[in-house]
Motif scaffolding. Structure first.
Motif, PDB file in Angstrom:
ATOM      1  N   ALA A  79     -24.992   6.385   4.758  1.00 37.29           N
ATOM      2  CA  ALA A  79     -25.567   5.020   5.056  1.00 37.29           C
ATOM      3  C   ALA A  79     -25.946   4.912   6.550  1.00 37.29           C
ATOM      4  N   LYS A  80     -25.416   5.641   7.632  1.00 38.39           N
ATOM      5  CA  LYS A  80     -26.015   5.854   8.725  1.00 38.39           C
ATOM      6  C   LYS A  80     -27.139   6.551   8.846  1.00 38.39           C
ATOM      7  N   GLY A  81     -27.492   7.634   8.003  1.00 36.54           N
ATOM      8  CA  GLY A  81     -28.916   8.248   8.027  1.00 36.54           C
ATOM      9  C   GLY A  81     -30.011   7.116   7.771  1.00 36.54           C
ATOM     10  N   TYR A  82     -29.561   6.244   6.677  1.00 41.59           N
ATOM     11  CA  TYR A  82     -30.789   5.265   6.120  1.00 41.59           C
ATOM     12  C   TYR A  82     -30.980   4.334   7.133  1.00 41.59           C
ATOM     13  N   LEU A  83     -29.572   3.856   7.753  1.00 47.64           N
ATOM     14  CA  LEU A  83     -29.857   2.848   9.274  1.00 47.64           C
ATOM     15  C   LEU A  83     -31.058   3.564  10.233  1.00 47.64           C
ATOM     16  N   HIS A  84     -30.631   4.819  10.405  1.00 44.65           N
ATOM     17  CA  HIS A  84     -31.793   5.466  11.410  1.00 44.65           C
ATOM     18  C   HIS A  84     -33.163   5.313  11.071  1.00 44.65           C
ATOM     19  N   LEU A  85     -33.112   5.760   9.543  1.00 47.81           N
ATOM     20  CA  LEU A  85     -34.615   5.633   8.919  1.00 47.81           C
ATOM     21  C   LEU A  85     -35.240   4.169   8.830  1.00 47.81           C
ATOM     22  N   TRP A  86     -34.567   3.108   8.687  1.00 49.53           N
ATOM     23  CA  TRP A  86     -34.903   1.782   8.275  1.00 49.53           C
ATOM     24  C   TRP A  86     -35.140   1.472   9.857  1.00 49.53           C
ATOM     25  N   SER A  87     -34.542   2.140  10.909  1.00 43.84           N
ATOM     26  CA  SER A  87     -34.837   1.638  12.286  1.00 43.84           C
ATOM     27  C   SER A  87     -36.106   2.389  12.944  1.00 43.84           C
ATOM     28  N   GLY A  88     -36.625   3.330  12.120  1.00 44.86           N
ATOM     29  CA  GLY A  88     -37.806   3.975  12.750  1.00 44.86           C
ATOM     30  C   GLY A  88     -37.274   5.136  13.465  1.00 44.86           C
ATOM     31  N   GLU A  89     -36.246   5.771  13.096  1.00 42.66           N
ATOM     32  CA  GLU A  89     -35.609   7.106  13.778  1.00 42.66           C
ATOM     33  C   GLU A  89     -35.078   7.960  12.832  1.00 42.66           C
ATOM     34  N   PRO A  90     -36.427   8.680  12.302  1.00 44.72           N
ATOM     35  CA  PRO A  90     -36.187   9.607  11.268  1.00 44.72           C
ATOM     36  C   PRO A  90     -35.357  10.985  11.775  1.00 44.72           C
ATOM     37  N   CYS A  91     -35.708  11.371  13.188  1.00 48.68           N
ATOM     38  CA  CYS A  91     -35.149  12.455  13.726  1.00 48.68           C
ATOM     39  C   CYS A  91     -33.732  12.284  13.722  1.00 48.68           C
ATOM     40  N   GLU A  92     -33.201  11.193  14.154  1.00 51.12           N
ATOM     41  CA  GLU A  92     -31.563  11.033  14.278  1.00 51.12           C
ATOM     42  C   GLU A  92     -31.036  10.932  12.875  1.00 51.12           C
ATOM     43  N   ALA A  93     -31.942  10.409  11.938  1.00 48.97           N
ATOM     44  CA  ALA A  93     -31.417  10.419  10.469  1.00 48.97           C
ATOM     45  C   ALA A  93     -31.114  11.620   9.990  1.00 48.97           C
ATOM     46  N   ILE A  94     -31.885  12.728  10.387  1.00 49.79           N
ATOM     47  CA  ILE A  94     -31.854  14.084   9.616  1.00 49.79           C
ATOM     48  C   ILE A  94     -30.526  14.522   9.955  1.00 49.79           C
ATOM     49  N   GLY A  95     -29.904  14.475  11.130  1.00 50.37           N
ATOM     50  CA  GLY A  95     -28.489  15.157  11.446  1.00 50.37           C
ATOM     51  C   GLY A  95     -27.347  14.364  10.685  1.00 50.37           C
ATOM     52  N   TRP A  96     -27.731  12.951  10.233  1.00 52.27           N
ATOM     53  CA  TRP A  96     -26.414  12.355   9.395  1.00 52.27           C
ATOM     54  C   TRP A  96     -26.393  12.665   8.124  1.00 52.27           C
ATOM     55  N   PHE A  97     -27.800  13.128   7.483  1.00 52.64           N
ATOM     56  CA  PHE A  97     -28.080  13.325   6.207  1.00 52.64           C
ATOM     57  C   PHE A  97     -27.289  14.611   5.860  1.00 52.64           C
ATOM     58  N   ARG A  98     -27.634  15.711   6.941  1.00 53.79           N
ATOM     59  CA  ARG A  98     -27.076  17.006   6.590  1.00 53.79           C
ATOM     60  C   ARG A  98     -25.579  17.223   6.802  1.00 53.79           C
ATOM     61  N   ARG A  99     -24.768  15.945   7.055  1.00 55.32           N
ATOM     62  CA  ARG A  99     -23.468  16.061   6.829  1.00 55.32           C
ATOM     63  C   ARG A  99     -22.897  16.057   5.306  1.00 55.32           C
ATOM     64  N   GLU A 100     -23.737  15.774   4.635  1.00 52.63           N
ATOM     65  CA  GLU A 100     -23.313  15.586   2.969  1.00 52.63           C
ATOM     66  C   GLU A 100     -24.218  16.545   2.316  1.00 52.63           C
ATOM     67  N   ARG A 101     -23.864  17.090   1.159  1.00 54.41           N
ATOM     68  CA  ARG A 101     -24.560  17.886   0.357  1.00 54.41           C
ATOM     69  C   ARG A 101     -24.800  17.139  -0.981  1.00 54.41           C
ATOM     70  N   THR A 102     -24.439  15.967  -1.081  1.00 52.74           N
ATOM     71  CA  THR A 102     -24.574  15.178  -2.404  1.00 52.74           C
ATOM     72  C   THR A 102     -26.242  14.908  -2.568  1.00 52.74           C
ATOM     73  N   PRO A 103     -26.411  14.774  -4.026  1.00 52.09           N
ATOM     74  CA  PRO A 103     -27.827  14.597  -4.403  1.00 52.09           C
ATOM     75  C   PRO A 103     -28.570  13.343  -3.521  1.00 52.09           C
ATOM     76  N   PRO A 104     -27.783  12.241  -3.249  1.00 50.39           N
ATOM     77  CA  PRO A 104     -28.155  10.998  -2.417  1.00 50.39           C
ATOM     78  C   PRO A 104     -28.700  11.626  -1.146  1.00 50.39           C
ATOM     79  N   ALA A 105     -27.626  12.273  -0.564  1.00 51.11           N
ATOM     80  CA  ALA A 105     -27.824  12.818   0.760  1.00 51.11           C
ATOM     81  C   ALA A 105     -29.327  13.553   1.028  1.00 51.11           C
ATOM     82  N   LEU A 106     -29.246  14.255  -0.130  1.00 52.41           N
ATOM     83  CA  LEU A 106     -30.662  15.517  -0.150  1.00 52.41           C
ATOM     84  C   LEU A 106     -31.784  14.625  -0.247  1.00 52.41           C
TER      85      LEU A 106
END
Length: 820
Positions: free
Chosen positions: A601-628
């Motif tokens: 959720a935090k990763g997508y919030l960064h994506l929707w806010s135009g902050e993909p670099c910040e999103a990367i770190g959050w998505f890497r905290r999980e290894r689930t298919p949706p996070a990938l």
């Protein structure tokens, strides 16, 4: 101002709130007693307030232990003559206006009370301010109890007395000293010899450390032990026994628990607690339905030291264990009927329960293990799972294998692991539990949960077994799990009624945790199938249901779903408002708690806010298919296309293996953006249509509408109809289902030949590949997330395009053809 106030050798620090409150009390009442334990700052507060009065008379009653001398001290303070006539003092003062302070009344309480009554009743313009460790107990007395220093004031006092700067260790030190000014000043006296961390380490034996008080102060304030002893020595013998025995209670206790622990008659305990409250050695909290009592930790440590020296410690700790074991076992039936009531019965005693288990595992393993087994639900629900898992592992090590109690502990370990950590060995403890008790319902349900992300089919079999053989929570929990599996498979027509049935069974029993999870999955189903308003309502209900648990896991997970719904709908401010408090809690935690969905959720919030670099770190905290999938999108948007392609491939493989159609479509879409393949967008769209994921279809249509004005207009209309921000919508714009049909028909107009191998779509190629491997139609459907009828339709189209009539002919032609 009178010059009779005693001099103060150190500056007064903080206490602004308390000073204002005490000043207001004096303005409203003519007799106010400032009450509190030794060293809490009663005298300094009274002095500070007295400084603002013009006529003050100060009588320090510690100058005598003889009650007969009190009138003499008071006469000296007020400038009157002492005579044998009891009313002489009041007649001499008459109608003069003054504030009379009686400091330290507790050891001559009756004489101080008589003097206060004489002054208030006989002198209309006199106000009496008394300080005492217990109230005077006279009519008209207003009791004002001194609170501990606030965290900020405690740190400020330590810094002022020690000359050190503020550090994290300073805050911890002051908290461990309960905000008691005397204890803080005594600790500060070591600052020239020890560092703050070293002082903090010494607090394990605080009465040996805090012995460096300044010269020139009363003996009772020169060491912390002396201050405690002053109060203790004023108690009756019976109250001393109760006081020291209550030293084993941590985190507070009730009258019933105090009775069980002390081994004294209930009526004696009730009366004794009243006297201990009066003497400020015990604090009573009457705000709840049941009064709870507690000692400041410094006072409790003194009581415990007295208990050890009495030789009673083992006996009383055994009583403590037995008392709290009885509380837990008596409450056990509530686990099946009302978990809210169960939590209310056992939750307030978490610290006592921990201490009882620690003692039991060391000295009485049988009872200690029973208590640990009875508390698994508490640790599952209250956010203290790591503590619970540690105690459960120790309990398992202290007992024989193969017993029913051992099975309960194993099942409890898996139960706590469910909300404490991602899948790991502890989740599989149910295998050993079921080997001991094969028909245990909770163990079967937890075993199903352990299979959830490994094998949907195995999880389904176990959940169905639990559901059919058991009632209550196990039945409803298994129903919820079956609904979750159907949801993850994107069979929402099956998932929704299962989840609704589970919620209807769970909520009346207070099973908030699983009910909140089921509501969150219902919210996601509503969103994916195009019902935004309903999705928002269900997600908010999931948060509301979880909130009383006050844990990271359930509240965080439910909040993450709500944030995803708001963010997907374009409400970024609402999404951030929902998520940020939980993010701050998690970021500030000592060890990262397990909060499913928060990182995504935090990763997508960064994506929707135009902050993909910040999103990367959050998505890497999980290894689930949706996070990938989210990570692939973030990498793509930062320009790292090679890494994005690799992660998108990993996501696609993981989602296909797990059997998650929506995530497969999302991964295909990322690959389509990377390769520019319209066919992949169409394949994603086909999966979304097949599973009724109308909300998700919007993304496919938007990707396919870049050079198609009617389709672009249809996308805007669909956004409007679904409640999303949208652009202008012409009156002739197609509705969503028509737009999907239009897009799929338009696919054939891009130059693909009508027959031959080149005419096959990527989906048709996948069907051919699996067919020639020998898979039947249901097996192909399971791999590609489509029904067997859809597979049959695809095969008929393939046969027509290739001019074959059966699988044998298809395999022969396929052997000579390259397929991607």
């Amino acid at each position: 101002m009178s010059a009779t106030l005693p001099p103060q050798l150190t500056p007064f620090v903080g206490r602004e709130v308390e000073l204002a409150a005490l000043t207001a009390e004096l303005a409203a009442h003519r007799l106010v007693t400032v009450a509190g334990p030794g060293g809490c700052g009663k005298t300094r507060l009274a002095l500070r307030v007295a400084e603002s009065h013009d006529e003050v008379r100060w009588a320090d009653l510690t100058a005598t232990s003889d009650p007969a001398v009190v009138p003499k001290l008071l006469a000296e303070a007020t400038g009157t003559l002492r005579t044998p006539d009891h009313g002489s003092l009041a007649r001499q003062i008459g109608d003069r206006r003054m504030l009379v302070c009686l400091d330290n009344c507790e050891h001559v309480l009756t004489a101080a009370a008589e003097a206060a009554v004489e002054l208030v009743s006989g002198c209309p313009n006199v106000t009496v301010l008394a300080t005492s460790r217990e109230p005077l107990g006279v009519p008209g007395e207003r009791i004002w109890r001194v609170p501990s220093l606030s965290s900020a004031d405690a740190v400020a006092l330590f810094r002022a007395r020690s000359g050190t700067g503020e550090t994290a260790a300073t805050s911890v030190l002051c908290a461990r000293l309960d905000g008691i000014p005397l204890a803080i000043e005594l600790a500060a006296a070591w600052s020239g010899t020890l560092s703050v961390p070293e002082i903090l380490d010494g607090l394990d034996d605080r009465f040996a450390l805090l012995v460096r008080g300044p010269r020139g102060v009363a003996a009772r304030h020169q060491t912390l032990a002396a201050s405690m002893a002053w109060s203790h020595d004023l108690l009756s013998d019976a109250d001393r026994v109760l006081f020291r025995r209550l030293g084993v209670c941590t985190g507070g206790f009730t009258l019933g628990a105090a009775t069980g622990v002390s081994g004294l008659p209930r009526t004696d305990v009730r009366a004794g607690l009243g006297r201990l409250v009066d003497t400020s050695l015990v604090i009573a909290d009457t705000t709840g339905a049941v009064t709870r009592y507690r000692m400041l930790e410094t006072i409790r440590q003194y009581a415990l030291a007295r208990l050890v020296s009495s030789g009673e410690e083992d006996e009383i700790r055994g009583r403590h264990l037995g008392t709290f074991l009885a509380i837990v076992e008596e409450a056990e039936p509530l686990l099946e009927t009302d978990k809210d009531a169960w939590r209310a019965a056992v939750g307030p005693d978490q610290e006592n329960l921990h201490a009882a288990i620690e003692y039991g595992l060391a000295a009485d393993p049988g009872r200690g293990r029973r208590l640990a087994a009875g508390l698994a639900w508490l640790w599952h629900l209250n956010g203290r799972g790591h503590e619970g898992m540690t105690l459960l592992r120790r309990a398992l090590d202290r007992g024989p294998d193969g017993t029913e109690l051992q099975a309960r502990l194993l099942t409890g370990l898996a139960l706590v692991a469910d909300t404490t950590q991602q899948l790991g060995p502890d989740h599989d403890a149910t295998r050993a539990a079921l080997a001991i008790v094969p028909d245990d319902g909770l163990a079967t349900l937890l075993a199903a949960l352990g299979e959830l992300m490994r094998d949907f089919a195995a999880a389904t079999r176990l959940a169905e077994r639990a559901r059919s053989a058991h009632g209550g929570f196990v039945r409803d929990g298994a129903t919820a799990l079956l609904g979750i599996i159907a949801h993850l498979r994107d069979d929402h027509a099956a998932a929704v009624p299962l989840l609704e049935t589970a919620v209807a069974g769970l909520l009346p029993r207070g099973d908030r945790g699983v009910a909140s999870t089921a509501l969150s999955f219902l919210a996601s189903s509503a969103l994916y199938t195009g019902h935004l308003t309903r999705a928002r309502e269900l997600a908010a209900e999931g948060v509301r249901v979880a909130r009383p648990l006050e844990d990271y896991h359930r509240i965080g997970s439910a909040t993450s779903v709500l944030a995803m719904i708001e963010g997907t709908a374009g409400n970024l401010t609402a999404a951030a408002a929902a998520l940020d408090p939980m993010v701050r809690l998690v970021e500030g935690a000592g060890s990262a708690p397990f909060v499913p969905g928060l990182a995504v959720a935090k990763g997508y919030l960064h994506l929707w806010s135009g902050e993909p670099c910040e999103a990367i770190g959050w998505f890497r905290r999980e290894r689930t298919p949706p996070a990938l999938v989210g990570l692939a999108e973030a990498l793509r948007l930062t320009g790292d296309r090679e890494a994005a392609a690799a992660v998108a491939g990993d996501a696609l493989g993981a989602a296909r293996q797990a059997g998650m159609p929506r995530v497969v479509a999302d991964a295909l879409e990322q690959s389509a953006f990377l390769t520019g393949s319209a066919d992949l967008h169409h394949e994603a769209l086909a999966i979304r249509v097949e599973h009724g994921l109308w909300w998700c279809c919007l993304s496919s249509l938007a990707a396919l509408s870049t050079e198609d004005e009617p389709l672009r207009q249809a996308v805007e209309r669909a956004k409007r109809d679904l409640g999303l921000p949208h652009g202008p919508v012409p009156g002739n714009a197609m509705p969503l289902e028509d737009a999907i049909g239009y897009a799929r028909r338009a696919r054939g107009r891009r130059g693909r030949p009508a027959s031959g191998w080149a005419s096959l779509t990527p989906t048709e190629e996948s069907v051919v590949r699996l067919a020639v491997q020998g898979l039947n139609n249901p097996e192909i459907g399971a791999r590609l997330f489509m029904s067997r009828s859809t597979v049959k339709t695809h095969l008929s189209h393939i046969y027509a395009k290739l001019g074959v009539t059966n699988r044998t002919e298809l395999a022969a032609q396929a052997a000579a053809q390259p397929m991607t």
